[in-house]
Design an enzyme around this catalytic site. Structure first.
Site, PDB file in Angstrom:
ATOM      1  N   ASP A   1       1.094  -1.403   0.087  1.00  0.00           N
ATOM      2  CA  ASP A   1       0.083  -0.400   0.044  1.00  0.00           C
ATOM      3  C   ASP A   1       0.949   0.846  -0.098  1.00  0.00           C
ATOM      4  O   ASP A   1       1.396   1.161   0.712  1.00  0.00           O
ATOM      5  CB  ASP A   1      -0.676  -0.321   1.025  1.00  0.00           C
ATOM      6  CG  ASP A   1      -2.189  -1.061   1.315  1.00  0.00           C
ATOM      7  OD1 ASP A   1      -2.971  -0.934  -0.009  1.00  0.00           O
ATOM      8  OD2 ASP A   1      -2.108  -2.193   1.723  1.00  0.00           O
ATOM      9  N   THR A   2       0.663   1.541  -1.190  1.00  0.00           N
ATOM     10  CA  THR A   2       1.025   3.405  -1.435  1.00  0.00           C
ATOM     11  C   THR A   2       0.718   4.479  -2.629  1.00  0.00           C
ATOM     12  O   THR A   2      -0.119   3.700  -3.072  1.00  0.00           O
ATOM     13  CB  THR A   2       3.216   2.468  -1.733  1.00  0.00           C
ATOM     14  OG1 THR A   2       3.505   2.253  -1.360  1.00  0.00           O
ATOM     15  CG2 THR A   2       3.787   3.810  -3.021  1.00  0.00           C
TER      16      THR A   2
END
Length: 527
Positions: free
Chosen positions: A349-350
């Site tokens: 998650d970015t």
């Protein structure tokens, strides 16, 4: 290559400026800044701060950021490393004495000092034209008044319900009514609005000194963390010289270690020795070659990459022609090689964005919490969700990535830029945790070998050789999957992986060509 109007969507063509982010609201915020006279850096920071509110599973003020910036698209770009460090009291011996041989995600030990806000403020101070206070206003409004939850955000949020329920402060804010918000519902974050106002008023000191830092430190120490106010005050981003390699006559720039950008450059060096335009190569052949090059590159990443201020990272050797030849010689087109050992943690998650303005200032910008919602630990008064970058550290004396006082861990988030000679051509990036170097390779080879535009290069089917598996998106046919299985790959199907943005600068025509990730909620906008 002519666009296939039966599927996908067109790239965005513009003249005066363009932005591409993982959320339409953030892209619009960036364009609003450009149209009001701000430059690419101003627009990027405004959009990223907003994403930290409206894409909370992916990014936040409690995370880190990296940037590659080109002023006027001329000359070599500069890099900014705003990744956080371990607390000053963090040593291998301390963790061993306390029976910890592996840092777990949902613990205070996973939290390194957040570097993102420091990075934003440094970029604005050195390269922006507007104040941080003005640029944070869209984020403040979204946190205070609420925002409508987008489809991909809702999907990811719902999958992380059990993690969010572990911390009472986190649960109270992010599981209203005992569940994750559904797509189309409004969500508010008043505590985070207060923190954003502190930063808007006092800059980096509004986050790293005073009540915001006190709230975060007190919560982490309450849970057994080693963090102190001095650790927060000592936070500082670092300018770095990007590393690069040449592929098909173009230079690909990445942030040097402690980031994993070098992994993408190793893969490209290996693939440069194959003619990927050869019509005799099948799609399965290309996927196989990418898989074999990736396994070799990731093996080197996990064994050798750490904080270069504390360990010797052999960058020159890893990027040498001799190293690429050595890897290439071990690759068989008919058989899969031995899978490389990997980091056991899963994290994807970015958020990544890119902006180019009328003066062709170009920024490649990435911000992350690491795992979904990071550590799952939130400052109760500040509303800051804290990252889990510390899980990358090893509790192993002598390892390049062994934890140490104020050391930076090996980092997965990597912005990139494509250039030719002294002219920068395209800021780009692909999210997705460990996948990112492969994602960068996909974009570069898709454009330079297959003639795709930025949008089609981002949308192309993705594969990932990792952890002993060759993971294929559903867009690959069963025939391709079987071909790869027959070569010895352990083929598994996976959900859509990664997310990316790119803006190609056509200097000859004075045109910007922007693409945005179809696997996310976002879009590109130009004017």
């Amino acid at each position: 290559m002519r666009r296939d109007f039966n599927v996908g969507r067109s790239a965005i063509y513009a003249e005066n400026g363009a932005a591409a982010t993982a959320h339409p609201m953030a892209t619009l915020a960036a364009v609003d800044v450009l149209r009001s006279g701000g430059n690419a850096v101003d627009a990027a920071v405004a959009a990223m701060a907003l994403l930290c509110v409206i894409e909370p599973q992916a990014t936040g003020l409690g995370g880190d950021c990296f940037a590659i910036y080109s002023k006027g698209s001329s000359g070599k770009p500069i890099g900014l490393n705003a990744s956080g460090r371990a607390p000053a009291a963090a040593t291998v011996d301390w963790y061993r004495e306390h029976g910890i041989d592996e840092i777990q995600v949902e613990t205070p030990h996973a939290v390194t000092i957040p570097g993102a806000v420091d990075g934003w403020c440094r970029l604005i101070e050195d390269h922006g034209t507007k104040s941080i206070g003005e640029l944070l206003q869209p984020a403040i409004r979204a946190a205070e008044d609420g925002f409508i939850v987008a489809p991909r955000v809702a999907y990811d949020w719902d999958k992380l319900t059990s993690k969010l329920a572990l911390d009472p402060n986190t649960s109270a804010r992010f599981l209203p009514g005992g569940r994750a918000p559904k797509v189309g519902e409004r969500h508010v974050q008043p505590e985070l609005a207060w923190t954003l106002k502190c930063v808007a008023k006092d800059g980096r000191n509004g986050f790293y000194r005073g009540p915001v830092a006190e709230d975060i430190v007190n919560r982490l120490r309450e849970l057994g963390g080693l963090h102190t106010m001095d650790d927060f005050d000592a936070s500082e981003p670092t300018y770095v010289e990007p590393i690069s390699t040449t592929y098909r006559g173009h230079q690909v720039y990445e942030i040097p270690p402690n980031g994993q950008g070098i992994t993408a450059l190793i893969i490209l060096n290996v693939l440069s020795g194959f003619d990927l335009t050869d019509p005799s190569l099948s799609l399965a052949d290309r996927v196989h070659l990418l898989a074999e090059a990736s396994k070799a590159a990731y093996l080197r990443r996990d064994a050798l990459i750490g904080d270069p201020t504390m360990v010797d990272v052999p960058v020159e050797r890893l990027l040498s022609a001799e190293e690429a030849d050595r890897i290439r010689a071990s690759i068989s087109l008919d058989r899969a090689g031995t899978p490389a050992p990997v980091d056991p943690f899963v994290h994807s998650d970015t958020t990544y964005l890119t902006v180019v303005d009328k003066d062709r200032n170009a920024i490649s910008f990435i911000n992350s919490l690491f795992s979904g919602f990071g550590s799952g630990i939130m400052g109760p008064k500040s509303g800051v969700m804290l990252q889990n970058r510390g899980t990358s550290f090893r509790i192993k004396e002598g390892h390049p990535n062994a934890i140490a006082p104020r050391k930076r861990p090996m980092h997965t988030i990597i912005p990139a830029m494509l250039g030719k000679g002294d002219t920068m051509m395209m800021p780009f990036g692909v999210m997705g945790g460990h996948f990112q170097p492969v994602g960068h390779t996909n974009v570069v080879t898709g454009m330079l070998d297959l003639g795709l535009d930025p949008q089609d290069a981002l949308a192309a089917p993705r594969s990932f050789a990792y952890d002993g598996e060759l993971r294929l998106e559903a867009t690959f046919s069963d025939a391709v999957a079987q071909d790869l299985q027959d070569r010895g790959h352990k083929v598994v199907r996976q959900e859509p992986v990664g997310g990316g943005q790119a803006i190609y600068i056509d200097h000859e025509r004075g045109t910007l060509i922007a693409g945005s990730e179809p696997r996310k909620d976002g879009c590109a906008i130009g004017y």
